[in-house]
Design an enzyme around this catalytic site. Structure first.
Site, PDB file in Angstrom:
ATOM      1  N   ARG A  48      -6.928  31.897 -18.654  1.00  0.00           N
ATOM      2  CA  ARG A  48      -6.813  32.188 -20.098  1.00  0.00           C
ATOM      3  C   ARG A  48      -5.350  32.067 -20.535  1.00  0.00           C
ATOM      4  NH1 ARG A  48      -6.561  37.169 -21.675  1.00  0.00           N
ATOM      5  NH2 ARG A  48      -8.195  37.885 -20.285  1.00  0.00           N
ATOM      6  N   TYR A 100     -11.307  21.260 -45.772  1.00  0.00           N
ATOM      7  CA  TYR A 100     -12.478  21.201 -44.894  1.00  0.00           C
ATOM      8  C   TYR A 100     -13.343  22.447 -45.162  1.00  0.00           C
ATOM      9  CZ  TYR A 100     -15.167  21.342 -40.577  1.00  0.00           C
ATOM     10  OH  TYR A 100     -16.173  21.403 -39.662  1.00  0.00           O
ATOM     11  N   ASP A 172      -2.842  20.680 -41.733  1.00  0.00           N
ATOM     12  CA  ASP A 172      -3.992  20.183 -40.970  1.00  0.00           C
ATOM     13  C   ASP A 172      -3.860  18.662 -40.935  1.00  0.00           C
ATOM     14  OD1 ASP A 172      -6.466  19.183 -40.169  1.00  0.00           O
ATOM     15  OD2 ASP A 172      -7.616  20.773 -41.150  1.00  0.00           O
ATOM     16  N   LYS A 197     -11.961  15.315 -33.491  1.00  0.00           N
ATOM     17  CA  LYS A 197     -12.045  14.100 -34.300  1.00  0.00           C
ATOM     18  C   LYS A 197     -11.248  12.973 -33.644  1.00  0.00           C
ATOM     19  CE  LYS A 197     -14.248  17.094 -36.768  1.00  0.00           C
ATOM     20  NZ  LYS A 197     -13.662  17.843 -37.857  1.00  0.00           N
TER      21      LYS A 197
HETATM   22  C1  LIG Z   1     -13.616  19.203 -38.261  1.00  0.00           C
HETATM   23  C2  LIG Z   1     -12.434  19.690 -39.005  1.00  0.00           C
HETATM   24  C3  LIG Z   1     -11.949  20.991 -38.825  1.00  0.00           C
HETATM   25  C4  LIG Z   1     -12.621  21.986 -37.902  1.00  0.00           C
HETATM   26  O1  LIG Z   1     -12.530  21.615 -36.574  1.00  0.00           O
HETATM   27  P1  LIG Z   1     -13.647  21.965 -35.438  1.00  0.00           P
HETATM   28  O2  LIG Z   1     -13.124  21.266 -34.251  1.00  0.00           O
HETATM   29  O3  LIG Z   1     -14.957  21.456 -35.941  1.00  0.00           O
HETATM   30  O4  LIG Z   1     -13.640  23.456 -35.329  1.00  0.00           O
HETATM   31  C5  LIG Z   1     -10.813  21.358 -39.530  1.00  0.00           C
HETATM   32  N1  LIG Z   1     -10.198  20.509 -40.381  1.00  0.00           N
HETATM   33  C6  LIG Z   1     -10.632  19.254 -40.593  1.00  0.00           C
HETATM   34  C7  LIG Z   1      -9.918  18.358 -41.536  1.00  0.00           C
HETATM   35  C8  LIG Z   1     -11.775  18.811 -39.918  1.00  0.00           C
HETATM   36  O5  LIG Z   1     -12.223  17.566 -40.145  1.00  0.00           O
END
Ligand SMILES: *Cc1c(COP(=O)(O)O)cnc(C)c1O
Length: 381
Positions: A48, A100, A172, A197
């Site tokens: 962890r 998001y 982000d 992604k």
């Molecule tokens: C998918 C996504 C998230 C969340 O991420 P997870 O891996 O699904 O928890 C946050 N911000 C954006 C822009 C995303 O496309």
């Protein structure tokens, strides 16, 4: 080291015990100690806190975003959650008004309920943004380009303001990836990724990342992660690390295909508006040229008819594009934000920010462009 070399070698070294070129999947929870409190390897006691496969990925994260510290989480939202845990009731956070869906849900329904006040604002209105800053403001949260309307925010301009007021500034960077945009170099304090992604890139893992330049902030975030536990497992760390090694190749093709799909849709009589920062018609085209190295593979659009049924029937007819949530994988995906990814945003709020019922979002993959365009043409006719 140049970016295309960093994605392959950045922060990496051969396995010291065997010489393995790729870091092994250290599928272990704990590590031997030679005497109480004296681990055999001083860096590793319990997974962890740190695990060598995860460390290899975290070093790669730091390298490709030009940071000093990377942290790997069990999901993108877990990474966001780790940042939000620094704040308490009475603190205020200013966030972009087009986020998001899951980020919006966490802000309003988890942290909003615990007394943190959120302001959602169009970050291109810098005066309005500045007017919301007061002595309780702690964090500014921006997504650029946004999901699904591909709005941009000027990271450099916002960073000037957050620095002046001593606020933390998080970006982000999921849609752009460091191949196209490097928020830390533009003045942001924290970069967040859904590594599910583009970084992972193969739709086979859920993972998240935080990257910072400031070492103290990195320590603080690592403590929060260690103390609450949302770390990424060794196998998933290996998969994301492997994905990153082709990030530059994939992004190059995503950009090429994205531009061609956007141009095709813009010239199609059944399509009303195409949201793609690479189009001259896009309101943020100039900012995109300044801030990003290319325009990416995400394309959203609406129908001339304005009808939800047209969007639904189009999505049902696609064959090469797969109808599914998520984005950023090698395969092309199509999504209906109002019914799928953004269903957690209340309808009136969706309307307000422009997520109409005939809006379709495409994650353009790296297949042959002729097959992608033929699929779109067929589904539209
Ligand atoms: C998918 C996504 C998230 C969340 O991420 P997870 O891996 O699904 O928890 C946050 N911000 C954006 C822009 C995303 O496309």
């Amino acid at each position: 080291m140049k970016f295309n070399t960093k994605v392959i070698h950045g922060g990496q070294h051969h396995d010291p015990s065997t010489g393995a070129v790729m870091p092994p999947v250290y599928q272990t929870s704990t590590f031997v100690q030679t005497s109480p409190g004296k681990p055999l390897n001083e860096n590793y006691e319990y997974s962890r806190a740190a695990n060598p496969t995860r460390s290899a990925l975290e070093n790669a994260f730091a390298s490709i975003e030009n940071g000093t510290r990377g942290l790997a989480f069990s999901s993108g939202l877990a990474a966001t959650d780790c940042v939000l845990r620094s704040f308490k009731a009475g603190d205020e956070i200013i966030a972009m008004d087009d986020l998001y869906g899951g980020t919006y849900r966490m802000f309003t329904r988890i942290y909003g309920n615990s007394g943190i006040k959120f302001h959602f604002v169009d970050m291109n209105d810098l005066e309005k943004f500045q007017s919301l800053i007061n002595e309780n403001t702690k964090l500014v949260w921006v997504e650029t380009p946004t999901n699904p309307l591909m709005k941009l925010a000027d990271i450099e301009a916002i960073a000037k303001i957050t620095k002046k007021h001593n606020l933390l500034f998080a970006v982000d960077n999921t849609f752009a990836t460091p191949y196209l945009q490097k928020p830390l170099d533009l003045g942001a304090d924290i970069v967040m990724h859904s590594a599910t992604k583009y970084l992972g890139g193969h739709s086979d893992v859920i993972a998240g990342a935080l990257i910072v330049k400031d070492e103290k902030l990195g320590e603080q975030l690592h403590f929060q992660q260690f103390a609450t536990g949302a770390t990424l497992g060794p196998m998933d760390s290996f998969l994301v690390l492997r994905g990153i090694k082709t990030l530059h190749l994939r992004m190059q093709r995503h950009c090429e295909n994205g531009e061609k799909v956007a141009a095709f849709l813009e010239n199609h009589p059944k399509i009303k508006t195409v949201y793609y920062p690479g189009l001259k018609s896009h309101p943020f085209h100039e900012l995109a040229k300044k801030q990003m190295k290319g325009f990416g593979g995400m394309v959203s659009f609406t129908f001339t008819s304005g009808k939800k049924e047209d969007a639904v029937s189009f999505l049902e007819k696609l064959e090469v594009f797969t109808l599914a949530e998520s984005l950023g994988g090698v395969e092309s995906l199509a999504n209906h934000p109002a019914l799928m990814t953004h269903a957690s945003i209340p309808e009136d709020k969706r309307k307000e920010i422009g997520i109409s019922d005939d809006l379709v979002r495409l994650s353009v993959g790296v297949e042959d462009i002729d097959d992608l365009l033929a699929d779109l043409e067929k589904a539209l006719s």
